[in-house]
Design an enzyme around this catalytic site. Structure first.
Site, mmCIF file in Angstrom:
data_model
loop_
_atom_site.group_PDB
_atom_site.id
_atom_site.type_symbol
_atom_site.label_atom_id
_atom_site.label_comp_id
_atom_site.label_asym_id
_atom_site.label_seq_id
_atom_site.Cartn_x
_atom_site.Cartn_y
_atom_site.Cartn_z
ATOM 1 N N HIS A 144 8.608 27.412 12.223
ATOM 2 C CA HIS A 144 7.698 26.401 12.783
ATOM 3 C C HIS A 144 8.021 25.066 12.124
ATOM 4 O O HIS A 144 8.287 25.001 10.924
ATOM 5 C CB HIS A 144 6.239 26.765 12.507
ATOM 6 C CG HIS A 144 5.285 25.636 12.801
ATOM 7 N ND1 HIS A 144 4.855 25.344 14.077
ATOM 8 C CD2 HIS A 144 4.695 24.720 11.985
ATOM 9 C CE1 HIS A 144 4.029 24.312 14.047
ATOM 10 N NE2 HIS A 144 3.920 23.911 12.786
ATOM 11 N N SER A 192 6.544 20.907 12.216
ATOM 12 C CA SER A 192 5.606 19.918 12.745
ATOM 13 C C SER A 192 5.474 18.785 11.742
ATOM 14 O O SER A 192 5.890 18.894 10.586
ATOM 15 C CB SER A 192 4.241 20.556 13.032
ATOM 16 O OG SER A 192 3.672 21.058 11.837
ATOM 17 N N ASP A 241 4.047 18.614 22.677
ATOM 18 C CA ASP A 241 4.102 17.239 22.190
ATOM 19 C C ASP A 241 5.448 16.583 22.457
ATOM 20 O O ASP A 241 5.544 15.350 22.504
ATOM 21 C CB ASP A 241 3.842 17.201 20.674
ATOM 22 C CG ASP A 241 2.449 17.665 20.321
ATOM 23 O OD1 ASP A 241 1.516 17.344 21.072
ATOM 24 O OD2 ASP A 241 2.297 18.358 19.291
ATOM 25 N N SER A 299 2.119 13.018 17.383
ATOM 26 C CA SER A 299 2.214 14.436 17.028
ATOM 27 C C SER A 299 3.538 15.007 17.513
ATOM 28 O O SER A 299 3.965 14.774 18.646
ATOM 29 C CB SER A 299 1.058 15.210 17.665
ATOM 30 O OG SER A 299 1.213 16.598 17.423
ATOM 31 N N SER A 350 0.809 -1.227 0.000
ATOM 32 C CA SER A 350 0.000 0.000 0.000
ATOM 33 C C SER A 350 0.841 1.275 0.000
ATOM 34 O O SER A 350 0.313 2.375 -0.112
ATOM 35 C CB SER A 350 -0.994 0.053 1.166
ATOM 36 O OG SER A 350 -0.350 0.409 2.382
#
Length: 336
Positions: A204, A206, A248, A214, A169
């Protein structure tokens, strides 16, 4: 002057051809003499040799704003113009001209590469050793000389993805997003100095995931660029903006530290880059990271490069900031 060098690489990779060798040599001579103004004029001349004026005409034949686009784009623009109805409003026509020429001043920022083979030392049931890694990175100039320092204010965006292409996949294991705003300030124009430019930014980073996977943090950073002959040396320090109770990854600085150090060495048609990072804790909790990039022309091309990357340590990606991973990758790069 790091900004100049990056621009030289950009122009070289996009517009280079054999007829311009003499002009490049002349521009390089001016650059070595720190006569950046004359060097930039020559680089601009080389770029303009590979572009052509495009004008959108109104129904009465009046010229609109002139745009310079790549010659390969010109025929596409002309063909599109023939099927469009005339537009009365001048500002609308100018906007249309910009859209047709795709003239939005986006430039390569960090490396743009595609590495179809990347072997990592870490694996588990859902994560194979071999995967594909690619990175897209662009910048958009916002303002120039706003503070009277001949500085440039820019928006940058870099996205790095780890793709389990060879697994069932073929899922994307992780993507790291790094939008930022930064200012580049040239330094040392009149007197010969090793310091060439300063950079200040808000970054930033992430991974766009939720729950236990996260990862995110925000930093302000200061960076400087030094030149010693053909070797460039760039230390960077950062301060993490606290995330409060919703953090996080509260211990990320224990693994990624408070800065990094990058060496750049262009040699003839090749480039070498070494990134070093350490938390500067000289005990059992010492953590570090090293990454080496090598680029070279691919099959004689002047705008597509072979790319080899070796890395080892903590912070291979955000999800792995607290895991030690060794990695070997190779593929192609479209900028450097």
């Amino acid at each position: 002057m790091k900004k100049l060098i990056l621009l030289v690489f950009l122009i070289t990779s996009i517009f280079a051809n054999e007829k311009n060798d003499d002009l490049y040599a002349k521009a390089k001579k001016f650059e070595n003499e720190h006569n950046y103004k004359e060097a930039m004029l020559i680089y601009k001349q080389i770029a303009q040799q590979n572009t052509k004026e495009v004008k959108i005409l109104d129904k009465d034949g009046a010229n609109e704003a002139t745009l310079f686009v790549d010659k390969e784009k010109l025929e596409e623009v002309k063909a599109t113009k023939k099927v469009l109805d005339p537009i009365e409003d001048k500002e609308t026509r100018n906007t249309l001209s910009q859209m047709l020429a795709s003239s939005f001043d986006l430039y390569p920022y960090e490396e743009n590469y595609f590495l179809p083979f990347s072997y990592a030392s870490k694996s588990n049931n859902d994560r194979k050793h071999v995967e594909t890694v690619f990175q897209l990175s662009v910048k958009k100039p916002i303002s120039y000389n706003f503070f009277g320092l001949k500085e440039s204010i820019n928006f940058g965006y870099t996205q790095t993805s780890w793709w389990q292409l060879y697994s069932e996949s073929s899922p994307f294991r992780e993507t790291n997003y790094r939008p930022e705003v930064f200012v580049m300030i040239p330094y040392g124009k009149k007197d010969k100095t090793y310091l060439k430019s300063l950079k200040f930014g808000l970054l930033h980073e992430s991974n766009g995931q939720a729950g236990s996977t996260s990862r995110s943090w925000n930093r302000i950073y200061a960076q400087s660029y030094f030149q010693f002959s053909s070797l460039f040396f760039s230390p960077r320090v950062w301060y993490r903006i606290p995330d409060g109770a919703n953090d996080d990854n509260p211990d990320i600085e224990d693994f990624l530290g408070y800065g990094d150090l990058t060496f750049y060495l262009p040699y003839k048609t090749q480039t070498f880059k070494l990134l070093l990072r350490n938390n500067l804790k000289f005990d059992d909790s010492n953590k570090g990271f090293a990454q080496f990039n090598w680029t070279f022309p691919l099959f004689g091309s002047k705008n597509t490069f072979g790319f080899v990357q070796l890395s080892s340590g903590y912070g291979d990606s955000l999800i792995d900031y607290n895991h030690e991973i060794n990695r070997f990758s190779f593929g192609i790069s479209l900028s450097r």
